[in-house]
Scaffold this motif. Structure first.
Motif, mmCIF file in Angstrom:
data_model
loop_
_atom_site.group_PDB
_atom_site.id
_atom_site.type_symbol
_atom_site.label_atom_id
_atom_site.label_comp_id
_atom_site.label_asym_id
_atom_site.label_seq_id
_atom_site.Cartn_x
_atom_site.Cartn_y
_atom_site.Cartn_z
ATOM 1 N N GLU A 108 0.410 -0.137 -13.011
ATOM 2 C CA GLU A 108 1.334 -0.433 -11.915
ATOM 3 C C GLU A 108 0.594 -0.781 -10.624
ATOM 4 O OE1 GLU A 108 4.738 -0.721 -12.087
ATOM 5 O OE2 GLU A 108 4.230 -0.638 -14.221
ATOM 6 N N THR A 109 -0.455 -0.035 -10.334
ATOM 7 C CA THR A 109 -1.173 -0.316 -9.084
ATOM 8 C C THR A 109 -1.954 -1.616 -9.169
ATOM 9 O OG1 THR A 109 -3.072 1.048 -9.751
ATOM 10 C CG2 THR A 109 -1.346 2.122 -8.473
ATOM 11 N N ARG A 160 -6.421 11.071 -9.082
ATOM 12 C CA ARG A 160 -5.079 10.597 -8.716
ATOM 13 C C ARG A 160 -4.271 11.717 -8.058
ATOM 14 N NH1 ARG A 160 -5.895 5.296 -8.505
ATOM 15 N NH2 ARG A 160 -6.344 4.361 -10.535
ATOM 16 N N ARG A 185 2.332 1.707 -3.436
ATOM 17 C CA ARG A 185 1.304 2.199 -4.348
ATOM 18 C C ARG A 185 1.097 3.708 -4.162
ATOM 19 N NH1 ARG A 185 -4.246 3.091 -4.133
ATOM 20 N NH2 ARG A 185 -5.337 2.693 -6.093
ATOM 21 N N LEU A 244 0.287 -4.282 -7.918
ATOM 22 C CA LEU A 244 0.415 -4.238 -6.461
ATOM 23 C C LEU A 244 -0.861 -4.734 -5.787
ATOM 24 C CD1 LEU A 244 2.223 -0.798 -6.055
ATOM 25 C CD2 LEU A 244 3.241 -3.073 -5.991
ATOM 26 N N GLN A 245 -2.015 -4.379 -6.359
ATOM 27 C CA GLN A 245 -3.279 -4.828 -5.777
ATOM 28 C C GLN A 245 -3.446 -6.335 -5.918
ATOM 29 O OE1 GLN A 245 -5.820 -2.093 -7.956
ATOM 30 N NE2 GLN A 245 -6.223 -0.893 -6.117
ATOM 31 N N ILE A 287 -0.422 4.561 -13.923
ATOM 32 C CA ILE A 287 -0.847 4.298 -12.545
ATOM 33 C C ILE A 287 -1.760 3.073 -12.491
ATOM 34 C CG2 ILE A 287 -2.217 5.169 -10.620
ATOM 35 C CD1 ILE A 287 -1.151 7.964 -11.265
ATOM 36 N N GLN A 293 4.030 5.595 -5.617
ATOM 37 C CA GLN A 293 4.010 5.626 -7.082
ATOM 38 C C GLN A 293 3.025 6.679 -7.596
ATOM 39 O OE1 GLN A 293 3.154 1.564 -8.257
ATOM 40 N NE2 GLN A 293 5.310 1.139 -8.659
ATOM 41 N N ILE A 294 1.848 6.718 -6.993
ATOM 42 C CA ILE A 294 0.841 7.699 -7.423
ATOM 43 C C ILE A 294 1.336 9.113 -7.170
ATOM 44 C CG2 ILE A 294 -1.477 8.601 -6.955
ATOM 45 C CD1 ILE A 294 -2.344 5.730 -6.349
ATOM 46 N N ASP A 330 0.835 -1.209 0.000
ATOM 47 C CA ASP A 330 0.000 0.000 0.000
ATOM 48 C C ASP A 330 0.869 1.257 0.000
ATOM 49 O OD1 ASP A 330 -2.313 -1.475 -0.036
ATOM 50 O OD2 ASP A 330 -2.665 -1.346 2.119
#
Length: 432
Positions: A385-386, A334, A190, A389-390, A382, A193-194, A187
Motif C-alpha cells: 500500500e505504501t 512499522r 501513509r 502512495l510513494q 504495508i 495506514q501504518i 504522507d
C-alpha cells in the motif's frame, strides 16, 4: 526592446555593515528597530515577525545600512545569493554583516526587474564563478558590484517584464504549493495506514480489547501484550576517536542519524576499521535488527527508525534492538512508525539542550503483537500500500521539479529579452 550592458556599481549603490561585525548581547532588545538576517528571508521578501530588534542607539550608529522601501537585500556569506525585495517596510530596519543592500540610483533600474535579474541563471552562474572559500563560501561586495548584465533601456520595459514575472511566478508557485499539499496528504495517508495496521490489524469487525493506554486505544483481542524489553535486546553504540585516522579507514559500516533517511539500511556514510571495533569495545550487529535514534534535535519532530540489512555498528545517539523470534524486525519498525505520536511523550530535553529517549523508559513501553504469521502479513500489506502512495508522491515531486525548472527558465528568458511577452502572457493564462 533595446538592452544595454551595465555593471551594478554604475547604476546602483551597494551598502553593507562596516565597523563592528557583531552586535553585543546588550544591544538586542524586545522591541525597537528591526535587524534583518538571511534567516528572515521568506518567499522573496522578509518575514518581519521573525526579525530581531536592536536598541535605537545601535540603529543610529549603523546609519549607512538603514533599509528603505524598494531596496534589494542579498546574502553574501554562507548561503550566498538569497534575495529579498523590500516592498513594504513596517518600521526602521537595518541588517547584519552577512547581507548587502542593493539600491538603484534615481529609480533606475527598476527594483523589481533587478530582483528577477539577480534570480536568473545568469547571476547564479556568476556567483559560482566568483564565490570563494572552502567550507564557508563568500561573495565580496566588489564582486557583486562588478556584475555586468544587459538592462532594457526603457524603465517602462523593465516594469512590464517585472509585472509579467510577478504574475507568472505567482501562478507557478501556486501550482507548486498545491502539488506539495498533495504530497503532504499522501504522507499523512501513509502514516495513517501504518498506524491502523499495526494497532488495529487488517480484519474489519475483529473483536477488540481495551489496553488502558490513551494514545493506543483498543487492539484486537487475540494480540498479546509485551514490554519492549521482552521483545528485544537493546544495544548501545559509540564513536571512536576522530583523532585516530586509522579508526576511520576500514570497511565496517558505522551508522548515525544521517543514515536514517531510509527504512532499510544497507550502507552508511561512514566506515570504521577492525582496529576501532576491537580497541573501542564495539559490537558488530548482525542483521536484521531495528535501528532507532534516541538522542538529537531530530526527536523534536520525528522518530527515525529502520531495519538493518547488513552487519554494522552504530554511534552513541542510536540504539539497536535485536528482536526475539516471536517478533518480526520489520513489524517492530512499522510499530514504532505507527505509534510515534504516543512515544513522543517519553522524549525529554537532555543536559545539553537536545532531545533524548531514555532506554529505561522505552523498555517499559507496552506493545501488543499478533502472532508472527500475522505480523508478516501486515508487513506485506504495508509494503504494497505504501509503495503505491510513494509512487504517487514521487510522480508529483517530479512535476514540482519541472515547474521549478520552468520558473527559473522563464525568469532568465524574460530578463534577457528572449520572450514575446504578449504571447507568453496568453500561455500563462492557459496554464492558470
Amino acid at each position: 526592446m533595446t538592452f544595454r550592458n551595465r555593471k551594478l556599481k554604475y547604476c546602483c549603490s551597494l551598502k553593507g555593515r562596516i565597523g563592528w561585525q557583531n552586535l553585543r548581547n546588550d544591544e538586542f532588545t524586545d522591541e525597537g528597530p528591526l535587524l534583518i538576517t538571511g534567516m528572515h528571508f521568506s518567499n522573496g521578501g522578509v518575514d518581519w515577525d521573525k526579525c530581531f530588534h536592536i536598541s535605537p542607539e545601535r540603529y543610529a550608529v549603523d546609519h549607512n545600512i538603514h533599509v528603505r522601501e524598494g531596496d534589494l537585500l542579498i546574502t553574501k556569506d554562507g548561503s550566498i545569493g538569497k534575495l529579498a525585495y523590500i516592498g513594504c517596510l513596517p518600521g526602521p530596519a537595518c541588517l547584519n554583516s552577512h547581507l548587502l543592500i542593493i539600491r538603484p540610483r534615481n529609480g533606475f533600474p527598476s527594483s523589481r526587474f533587478l530582483f528577477y535579474l539577480l534570480k536568473s541563471e545568469r547571476f547564479e552562474r556568476y556567483i559560482l564563478d566568483e564565490q570563494s572559500g572552502t567550507t564557508f563560501y563568500g561573495l565580496s561586495q566588489e564582486s557583486i558590484a562588478n556584475f555586468d548584465a544587459a538592462f532594457p533601456e526603457s524603465l517602462q520595459d523593465q516594469l512590464q517584464i517585472a509585472q509579467f514575472l510577478d504574475d507568472a511566478t505567482f501562478q507557478i508557485d501556486d501550482l507548486i504549493a498545491k502539488k506539495q499539499r498533495l504530497i503532504d496528504l499522501l504522507d499523512e495517508k501513509r502514516a495513517a495506514q501504518i498506524s491502523h495496521a499495526v494497532t488495529k490489524g487488517l480484519e474489519p469487525g475483529t473483536a477488540m480489547k481495551e489496553t488502558g493506554i490513551t494514545w493506543l486505544g483498543p487492539v484486537p483481542g487475540s494480540w498479546e501484550e509485551h514490554r519492549l524489553s521482552e521483545l528485544a535486546v537493546f544495544t548501545s553504540g559509540s564513536t571512536p576517536s576522530i583523532e585516530r585516522l586509522d579508526y576511520w579507514d576500514g570497511d565496517i559500516l558505522w551508522a548515525s542519524a544521517k543514515d536514517m533517511k531510509a527504512e532499510f539500511i544497507n550502507g552508511t556514510a561512514d566506515h570504521i576499521s577492525m582496529t576501532a571495533l576491537h580497541e573501542w569495545g564495539m559490537s558488530l550487529i548482525q542483521p536484521p535488527a531495528v535501528l532507532l535514534v534516541v538522542r538529537g534535535m531530530i526527536l523534536a519532530h520525528s522518530l527515525p527508525v529502520a531495519v538493518s540489512q547488513v552487519p554494522l555498528t552504530i554511534n552513541q545517539d542510536m540504539k539497536v534492538l535485536q528482536v526475539r523470534p516471536n517478533c518480526s524486525p520489520e513489524f517492530l519498525m512499522r510499530w514504532f512508525q505507527g505509534v510515534k505520536h504516543g512515544l513522543a511523550a517519553l522524549i525529554e530535553p537532555s543536559a545539553h539542550g537536545t532531545r533524548c529517549l531514555r532506554s529505561d523508559l522505552l523498555k517499559r513501553v507496552r506493545c501488543f503483537l499478533p502472532d508472527r504469521g500475522e505480523q508478516d502479513r501486515i508487513c506485506r500489506y504495508i509494503a504494497a500500500e505504501t509503495a503505491k502512495l510513494q509512487d504517487a508522491a514521487g510522480a508529483t515531486a517530479a512535476v514540482i521539479e519541472k515547474l521549478r525548472e520552468y520558473r527559473a527558465a522563464l525568469i532568465t528568458a524574460a530578463v534577457t529579452g528572449q520572450l514575446d511577452l504578449p504571447k507568453q502572457e496568453k500561455q500563462m493564462e492557459a496554464i492558470a
